[in-house]
Structures are given as structure tokens and as C-alpha cells.
Motif scaffolding. Structure first.
Motif, mmCIF file in Angstrom:
data_model
loop_
_atom_site.group_PDB
_atom_site.id
_atom_site.type_symbol
_atom_site.label_atom_id
_atom_site.label_comp_id
_atom_site.label_asym_id
_atom_site.label_seq_id
_atom_site.Cartn_x
_atom_site.Cartn_y
_atom_site.Cartn_z
ATOM 1 N N LEU A 124 1.065 -1.311 0.306
ATOM 2 C CA LEU A 124 -0.234 0.041 -0.008
ATOM 3 C C LEU A 124 0.891 1.508 0.228
ATOM 4 N N GLN A 125 2.318 1.475 0.952
ATOM 5 C CA GLN A 125 2.663 2.325 0.966
ATOM 6 C C GLN A 125 3.208 2.581 -0.135
ATOM 7 N N GLU A 126 3.675 1.595 -1.193
ATOM 8 C CA GLU A 126 4.014 2.253 -2.536
ATOM 9 C C GLU A 126 3.683 2.706 -3.536
ATOM 10 N N SER A 127 1.837 2.628 -3.591
ATOM 11 C CA SER A 127 1.135 3.038 -4.274
ATOM 12 C C SER A 127 0.274 4.270 -4.022
ATOM 13 N N LEU A 128 0.801 4.356 -2.423
ATOM 14 C CA LEU A 128 -0.656 5.354 -1.840
ATOM 15 C C LEU A 128 0.100 7.095 -2.379
ATOM 16 N N PRO A 129 2.012 7.190 -2.547
ATOM 17 C CA PRO A 129 2.175 8.813 -3.029
ATOM 18 C C PRO A 129 1.510 8.900 -4.117
ATOM 19 N N ALA A 130 1.266 8.017 -5.484
ATOM 20 C CA ALA A 130 0.879 7.807 -7.265
ATOM 21 C C ALA A 130 -0.702 8.247 -6.633
#
Length: 121
Positions: free
Chosen positions: A55-61
Motif C-alpha cells: 500500500l505504501q508503494e502505491s499510496l503516493p501516486a
């Protein structure tokens, strides 16, 4: 669309902090320490933590796209709610060890991010 951001932040809070904590209450002393020593965790806690890292990998995008949608007045509500629903489904399928479906759900969440980005072209 600010509701989407608030729901996403609530999901993040639950997935990264609350769910692992409640599933790991037996290690409360370790949770309250500096965690210098690795603690034993159940398979479910380990899966939730790996889903949280994903989740943390896609959250910024996602947050960038929703914010851009607000600024440019682009309606991303349906896609935003779809992404949140897929992330919840991803967490559940990962937690219960449902491998293939989990991968399809992840792919679908990436497709939603791409569709959101394409709205700005």
C-alpha cells in the motif's frame, strides 16, 4: 473528492498501524519497546505487514492523482472509490493467503491508477 483522500488515510491508518497492532497484542511489551530484538509474529500479521508495505508503494501516486483531480476539477470519484475498494480486497485476500486472486486485485488497482492518470491527457 476530499472524502476519497480521508477514506484513503483512514485505510492507511488501519492497515499500517491498527490491524497489525490488534493482531499482535500478545507482543505488547515488544510493541511498546524500541524493538531492538525481532519479535515473533503470526503468518497473518506478516501478511498484513507485507500488504501494508505494498500500500505504501502505491499510496503516493494515488494521493497525487486525486489531489491533481481536485486542482484541475477532474471527476475521479468512481475511480478513487474503485481503488480504495480494490486495496481493501487486496488486504483481505493477502491476509487470508488467497494468492492468485490477490495478484489480480493488485493488477486491477494499478490499472485504476493508469486510468486516473489518463484522465489528464
Amino acid at each position: 473528492m476530499t472524502n476519497i483522500i480521508l477514506l484513503t488515510l483512514a485505510l492507511t491508518l488501519f492497515q499500517i498501524w491498527l490491524i497489525p497492532m490488534f493482531l499482535n497484542l500478545r507482543n505488547m511489551n515488544s510493541l511498546m519497546s524500541n524493538r531492538d530484538e525481532p519479535m515473533e509474529m503470526s503468518i497473518t500479521v506478516q501478511r498484513v505487514l507485507r500488504a501494508s508495505a505494498n500500500l505504501q508503494e502505491s499510496l503516493p501516486a494515488f494521493l497525487a492523482l486525486v489531489t491533481l483531480g481536485i486542482i484541475l476539477e477532474e471527476n475521479l470519484v468512481t475511480l478513487g472509490y474503485s481503488w480504495i475498494g480494490l486495496r481493501i480486497a487486496y488486504l483481505l485476500s493477502y491476509s487470508y493467503g488467497i494468492e492468485k486472486i490477490r495478484s489480480y486485485i493488485w493488477i486491477a488497482s494499478v490499472v485504476v491508477l493508469v486510468l486516473m492518470a489518463l484522465r489528464f491527457i
